[in-house]
Design an enzyme around this catalytic site. Sequence first.
Site, PDB file in Angstrom:
ATOM      1  N   GLU A 161      -0.718  -8.635   4.901  1.00  0.00           N
ATOM      2  CA  GLU A 161      -0.405  -8.756   6.342  1.00  0.00           C
ATOM      3  C   GLU A 161      -1.669  -8.735   7.197  1.00  0.00           C
ATOM      4  O   GLU A 161      -1.616  -9.103   8.376  1.00  0.00           O
ATOM      5  CB  GLU A 161       0.583  -7.662   6.766  1.00  0.00           C
ATOM      6  CG  GLU A 161      -0.014  -6.300   7.092  1.00  0.00           C
ATOM      7  CD  GLU A 161      -0.404  -5.490   5.855  1.00  0.00           C
ATOM      8  OE1 GLU A 161      -0.516  -6.073   4.763  1.00  0.00           O
ATOM      9  OE2 GLU A 161      -0.619  -4.273   5.999  1.00  0.00           O
ATOM     10  N   HIS A 181      -3.596  -5.704   1.138  1.00  0.00           N
ATOM     11  CA  HIS A 181      -2.807  -5.951   2.349  1.00  0.00           C
ATOM     12  C   HIS A 181      -2.709  -7.414   2.753  1.00  0.00           C
ATOM     13  O   HIS A 181      -3.547  -7.902   3.511  1.00  0.00           O
ATOM     14  CB  HIS A 181      -3.428  -5.168   3.513  1.00  0.00           C
ATOM     15  CG  HIS A 181      -3.254  -3.694   3.395  1.00  0.00           C
ATOM     16  ND1 HIS A 181      -2.277  -2.997   4.075  1.00  0.00           N
ATOM     17  CD2 HIS A 181      -3.925  -2.780   2.657  1.00  0.00           C
ATOM     18  CE1 HIS A 181      -2.362  -1.712   3.769  1.00  0.00           C
ATOM     19  NE2 HIS A 181      -3.352  -1.548   2.911  1.00  0.00           N
ATOM     20  N   CYS A 196       0.842  -1.203   0.000  1.00  0.00           N
ATOM     21  CA  CYS A 196       0.000   0.000   0.000  1.00  0.00           C
ATOM     22  C   CYS A 196       0.876   1.251   0.000  1.00  0.00           C
ATOM     23  O   CYS A 196       1.504   1.560  -0.990  1.00  0.00           O
ATOM     24  CB  CYS A 196      -0.956  -0.029   1.187  1.00  0.00           C
ATOM     25  SG  CYS A 196      -2.288   1.165   1.056  1.00  0.00           S
TER      26      CYS A 196
END
Lengths: 82, 221
Positions: free
Chosen positions: B196, B194, B85
Amino acid sequence: MARVIVDVVLKDEILDPQGDAISRALPRMGFSFTPTAVRQGKSFILSLDHAPSASELKEIENAAATLLSNPVIETFTIRVEN
Amino acid sequence: MRVGVVTFPGTLDDHDAARAVKYAGGEPVSLWHGDTDLKDVAGVILPGGFSYGDYLRCGAIARFSPIMSSIIPAAENGLPVLGICNGFQVLCESHLLPGALTRNVGLHFLCRDQEIEIVNTQSAWSGDFTRGQRITIPLKNGEGSYQCDDKTLQELEENNQVIARYVGINPNGSRNAIAGITNKQGNVVGIMPHPEHAIDALTGPSAAGLAFFTSLVRARV
């Protein structure tokens, strides 16, 4: 006293959704003119206490090309107001 | 394996990135934007957020921070770097990756679970995927539209540098529905959604994002 103004705009081939939104808003507001396109940019106004020298202008151009604009998507122009 | 996670002023996702490294079996190491020491890490993650308040352009100020003055030459010499991002935006501003991320085509900030298809499994960060694998991970950005000139786009496609594409809809107007890319060497990867946030079914839409982190950690054990 002088002002060095750096104008930054997206390159023509880069999509500008903000400019497009403005373009659609103008006729809705009843303005008589109808632009075929609107491109949104930004300006940086650098105030100096003297007229910039040629070497200072060169440095400002360098700053415009590295920090103030992203050469991948934007172009810039520099003008001086004394 | 030590994996650095950079914190800039305005970074939001450094803790989740560190957690993902830990889940993958690595040792997360905090790196501070004002330092130049990479602390002997074998890889670096530039996490999501709004570094320096997104002032000027997203990632533009972060690119000139002291830690980036160490990361840029290290990445050019092969250090694996993953930008997620805002991290992707920093990598583009640093010219470690071609192109740029611009305002979403609908002008809205988007926050949704997004399906993506993994296109390239040769990079340092995508080896644990299978080609064509579809995963769903969170997407949250206002300036996630990947843009570049025609020549760059052609090169990206010809060199198999597209890491992932959006599936179904193209949420932000990215060229060729690009969600993530890599450099020619395959060590630097940038991705808009994302991974994560998708490492555990308890806290994400899936656990499929973990493979980005295991790709690096397992290959180097």
